[in-house]
Design a protein around this motif. Structure first.
Motif, PDB file in Angstrom:
ATOM      1  N   LEU A 136      36.501 -11.193 -11.022  1.00 61.12           N
ATOM      2  CA  LEU A 136      37.912 -11.410 -11.352  1.00 61.12           C
ATOM      3  C   LEU A 136      38.209 -12.879 -11.620  1.00 61.12           C
ATOM      4  O   LEU A 136      39.278 -13.218 -12.138  1.00 61.12           O
ATOM      5  N   ALA A 137      37.274 -13.761 -11.236  1.00 60.28           N
ATOM      6  CA  ALA A 137      37.432 -15.222 -11.426  1.00 60.28           C
ATOM      7  C   ALA A 137      38.729 -15.726 -10.799  1.00 60.28           C
ATOM      8  O   ALA A 137      39.419 -16.575 -11.364  1.00 60.28           O
ATOM      9  N   LYS A 138      39.053 -15.177  -9.621  1.00 55.62           N
ATOM     10  CA  LYS A 138      40.263 -15.595  -8.918  1.00 55.62           C
ATOM     11  C   LYS A 138      39.895 -16.292  -7.618  1.00 55.62           C
ATOM     12  O   LYS A 138      38.821 -16.066  -7.050  1.00 55.62           O
ATOM     13  N   VAL A 139      40.811 -17.136  -7.159  1.00 52.44           N
ATOM     14  CA  VAL A 139      40.691 -17.704  -5.814  1.00 52.44           C
ATOM     15  C   VAL A 139      41.721 -17.031  -4.919  1.00 52.44           C
ATOM     16  O   VAL A 139      42.776 -16.598  -5.410  1.00 52.44           O
ATOM     17  N   PRO A 140      41.388 -16.922  -3.623  1.00 50.12           N
ATOM     18  CA  PRO A 140      40.207 -17.422  -2.930  1.00 50.12           C
ATOM     19  C   PRO A 140      38.984 -16.519  -3.108  1.00 50.12           C
ATOM     20  O   PRO A 140      39.112 -15.299  -3.181  1.00 50.12           O
ATOM     21  N   THR A 141      37.795 -17.167  -3.134  1.00 51.27           N
ATOM     22  CA  THR A 141      36.520 -16.461  -3.088  1.00 51.27           C
ATOM     23  C   THR A 141      35.656 -17.189  -2.065  1.00 51.27           C
ATOM     24  O   THR A 141      35.484 -18.407  -2.161  1.00 51.27           O
ATOM     25  N   LEU A 142      35.163 -16.454  -1.090  1.00 44.71           N
ATOM     26  CA  LEU A 142      34.345 -17.050  -0.021  1.00 44.71           C
ATOM     27  C   LEU A 142      32.879 -16.743  -0.293  1.00 44.71           C
ATOM     28  O   LEU A 142      32.532 -15.588  -0.567  1.00 44.71           O
ATOM     29  N   ILE A 143      32.035 -17.777  -0.225  1.00 42.94           N
ATOM     30  CA  ILE A 143      30.589 -17.587  -0.398  1.00 42.94           C
ATOM     31  C   ILE A 143      29.932 -17.745   0.970  1.00 42.94           C
ATOM     32  O   ILE A 143      30.038 -18.800   1.605  1.00 42.94           O
TER      33      ILE A 143
ATOM     34  N   THR B 227      34.111 -20.533 -14.851  1.00 48.07           N
ATOM     35  CA  THR B 227      32.779 -19.938 -14.640  1.00 48.07           C
ATOM     36  C   THR B 227      32.260 -20.209 -13.223  1.00 48.07           C
ATOM     37  O   THR B 227      31.419 -19.467 -12.725  1.00 48.07           O
ATOM     38  N   ARG B 228      32.760 -21.272 -12.586  1.00 47.39           N
ATOM     39  CA  ARG B 228      32.311 -21.560 -11.204  1.00 47.39           C
ATOM     40  C   ARG B 228      32.742 -20.439 -10.259  1.00 47.39           C
ATOM     41  O   ARG B 228      32.048 -20.118  -9.304  1.00 47.39           O
ATOM     42  N   ILE B 229      33.921 -19.847 -10.555  1.00 47.30           N
ATOM     43  CA  ILE B 229      34.384 -18.730  -9.720  1.00 47.30           C
ATOM     44  C   ILE B 229      33.758 -17.427 -10.220  1.00 47.30           C
ATOM     45  O   ILE B 229      33.301 -16.600  -9.421  1.00 47.30           O
ATOM     46  N   ALA B 230      33.726 -17.254 -11.543  1.00 53.70           N
ATOM     47  CA  ALA B 230      33.226 -15.995 -12.129  1.00 53.70           C
ATOM     48  C   ALA B 230      31.781 -15.718 -11.734  1.00 53.70           C
ATOM     49  O   ALA B 230      31.355 -14.558 -11.707  1.00 53.70           O
ATOM     50  N   ALA B 231      31.034 -16.771 -11.410  1.00 52.99           N
ATOM     51  CA  ALA B 231      29.636 -16.576 -10.987  1.00 52.99           C
ATOM     52  C   ALA B 231      29.561 -15.790  -9.678  1.00 52.99           C
ATOM     53  O   ALA B 231      28.536 -15.198  -9.354  1.00 52.99           O
ATOM     54  N   HIS B 232      30.669 -15.779  -8.927  1.00 49.46           N
ATOM     55  CA  HIS B 232      30.678 -15.106  -7.613  1.00 49.46           C
ATOM     56  C   HIS B 232      31.675 -13.954  -7.537  1.00 49.46           C
ATOM     57  O   HIS B 232      31.584 -13.121  -6.638  1.00 49.46           O
ATOM     58  N   ASN B 233      32.656 -13.956  -8.433  1.00 52.62           N
ATOM     59  CA  ASN B 233      33.749 -12.973  -8.369  1.00 52.62           C
ATOM     60  C   ASN B 233      34.110 -12.593  -9.809  1.00 52.62           C
ATOM     61  O   ASN B 233      34.577 -13.452 -10.566  1.00 52.62           O
TER      62      ASN B 233
ATOM     63  N   GLU C 290      33.211 -25.261   3.718  1.00 54.19           N
ATOM     64  CA  GLU C 290      33.118 -26.294   2.685  1.00 54.19           C
ATOM     65  C   GLU C 290      34.062 -25.873   1.558  1.00 54.19           C
ATOM     66  O   GLU C 290      33.951 -24.766   1.036  1.00 54.19           O
ATOM     67  N   TRP C 291      34.976 -26.762   1.201  1.00 53.31           N
ATOM     68  CA  TRP C 291      36.016 -26.405   0.228  1.00 53.31           C
ATOM     69  C   TRP C 291      35.554 -26.811  -1.161  1.00 53.31           C
ATOM     70  O   TRP C 291      35.332 -27.997  -1.422  1.00 53.31           O
ATOM     71  N   LEU C 292      35.378 -25.839  -2.054  1.00 49.70           N
ATOM     72  CA  LEU C 292      34.911 -26.114  -3.415  1.00 49.70           C
ATOM     73  C   LEU C 292      36.093 -26.020  -4.381  1.00 49.70           C
ATOM     74  O   LEU C 292      36.669 -24.939  -4.561  1.00 49.70           O
ATOM     75  N   ALA C 293      36.420 -27.133  -4.999  1.00 45.80           N
ATOM     76  CA  ALA C 293      37.548 -27.137  -5.938  1.00 45.80           C
ATOM     77  C   ALA C 293      37.232 -26.249  -7.135  1.00 45.80           C
ATOM     78  O   ALA C 293      36.079 -26.117  -7.552  1.00 45.80           O
ATOM     79  N   SER C 294      38.262 -25.630  -7.680  1.00 48.60           N
ATOM     80  CA  SER C 294      38.087 -24.774  -8.860  1.00 48.60           C
ATOM     81  C   SER C 294      39.409 -24.737  -9.602  1.00 48.60           C
ATOM     82  O   SER C 294      40.394 -25.306  -9.135  1.00 48.60           O
TER      83      SER C 294
ATOM     84  N   LEU D 241      34.252 -22.081   0.298  1.00 49.51           N
ATOM     85  CA  LEU D 241      35.429 -21.398  -0.234  1.00 49.51           C
ATOM     86  C   LEU D 241      35.829 -22.014  -1.567  1.00 49.51           C
ATOM     87  O   LEU D 241      36.138 -23.214  -1.635  1.00 49.51           O
ATOM     88  N   LEU D 242      35.779 -21.198  -2.621  1.00 48.61           N
ATOM     89  CA  LEU D 242      36.357 -21.615  -3.898  1.00 48.61           C
ATOM     90  C   LEU D 242      37.865 -21.547  -3.737  1.00 48.61           C
ATOM     91  O   LEU D 242      38.410 -20.479  -3.424  1.00 48.61           O
ATOM     92  N   TYR D 243      38.527 -22.688  -3.915  1.00 48.83           N
ATOM     93  CA  TYR D 243      39.929 -22.764  -3.535  1.00 48.83           C
ATOM     94  C   TYR D 243      40.728 -23.607  -4.521  1.00 48.83           C
ATOM     95  O   TYR D 243      40.175 -24.259  -5.412  1.00 48.83           O
ATOM     96  N   ALA D 244      42.033 -23.571  -4.351  1.00 44.12           N
ATOM     97  CA  ALA D 244      42.956 -24.467  -5.045  1.00 44.12           C
ATOM     98  C   ALA D 244      44.059 -24.807  -4.054  1.00 44.12           C
ATOM     99  O   ALA D 244      44.535 -23.912  -3.340  1.00 44.12           O
ATOM    100  N   PRO D 245      44.459 -26.079  -3.983  1.00 44.13           N
ATOM    101  CA  PRO D 245      45.479 -26.464  -2.993  1.00 44.13           C
ATOM    102  C   PRO D 245      46.876 -25.960  -3.332  1.00 44.13           C
ATOM    103  O   PRO D 245      47.783 -26.075  -2.519  1.00 44.13           O
TER     104      PRO D 245
END
Ligand SMILES: N[C@@H](CCC(=O)N[C@@H](CS)C(=O)NCC(=O)O)C(=O)O
Length: 204
Positions: free
Chosen positions: A50-57, A42-48, A29-33, A3-7
């Motif tokens: 919109l480049a927004k969190v949450p994004t689940l891989i 770009t870590r989020i944009a590679a999967h979404n 697995e929590w991936l900081a972004s 999960l691309l996430y932010a606390p």
């Protein structure tokens, strides 16, 4: 699952609460972004896009977004029928989710106006108009506060709680409890649930 996430993100918190309630937090697995409306991560944009969190891989590399989709995915994966009920209760739950998400969308736009936009081009009326929406949502929540459950929530109930928690975190000056005592009474009980306490927002 990753999960691309932010606390700090209330939308991520919805997902985390669902993961805890369905016993899946340990499988993620929590991936900081660093999602930002202007500075694209770009870590989020590679999967979404919109480049927004949450994004689940997912394990096969497919990505799921946004919080509404991920929460429903987690519920189905766990065989949970309470978070997304069927029949008439479904429309209550989904409309509550839309209310909480809408409050959060407005609160985020108000916050971005202050934190993301350069001071010389900020528009105070924009922020005020967003906060009018927040207040209108609070009034609606107050009107149904006595019907909200103190445990075993639907997606709508936990979204409202995440929205109230975000106001505490980023808008303490709104002092929403004073004008909304029934909501405050509900939140004081609901927020003590382990899934809520395990996901309290905090700056990274
Ligand atoms: N509707 C989306 C909203 C997600 C959202 O706005 N996330 C914020 C963080 S709280 C974000 O990624 N903002 C970056 C941006 O606006 O580009 C959801 O339910 O997941």
């Amino acid at each position: 699952m990753k999960l691309l996430y932010a606390p700090t993100s209330p939308f991520v918190r919805k997902v985390m609460v669902c993961a805890h309630l369905t016993g899946q937090a340990g499988r993620i697995e929590w991936l900081a972004s660093a999602a930002h409306p202007v500075n694209r991560d770009t870590r989020i944009a590679a999967h979404n896009p919109l480049a927004k969190v949450p994004t689940l891989i997912l394990p096969d590399g497919r990505a799921l977004y946004d919080s509404r989709v991920i929460c429903e995915y987690l519920a189905e994966a766990a065989g949970d029928t309470q978070l997304f009920p069927t029949g008439p209760a479904r429309w209550v739950a989904l409309t509550r989710q839309a209310l909480g998400d809408g409050l959060l969308d407005a609160a985020l736009l108000a916050r971005y106006e202050h934190t993301a936009r350069p001071a010389e081009i900020q528009w105070p009326q924009w922020r005020e108009a967003q906060l009018v929406k927040v207040q209108a949502c609070l009034a609606d929540i107050e009107s149904q506060a006595d019907d909200l459950p103190r445990a075993h929530p639907s997606i709508g109930d936990l979204t409202l709680a995440c929205a109230l928690g975000y106001l505490d975190f980023r808008f303490p000056e709104l002092d929403w409890r004073t004008a909304h005592p029934r909501t405050a009474a509900w939140f004081s009980v609901f927020n003590a649930l382990p899934a809520m306490q395990a996901t309290l927002p905090h700056d990274a």
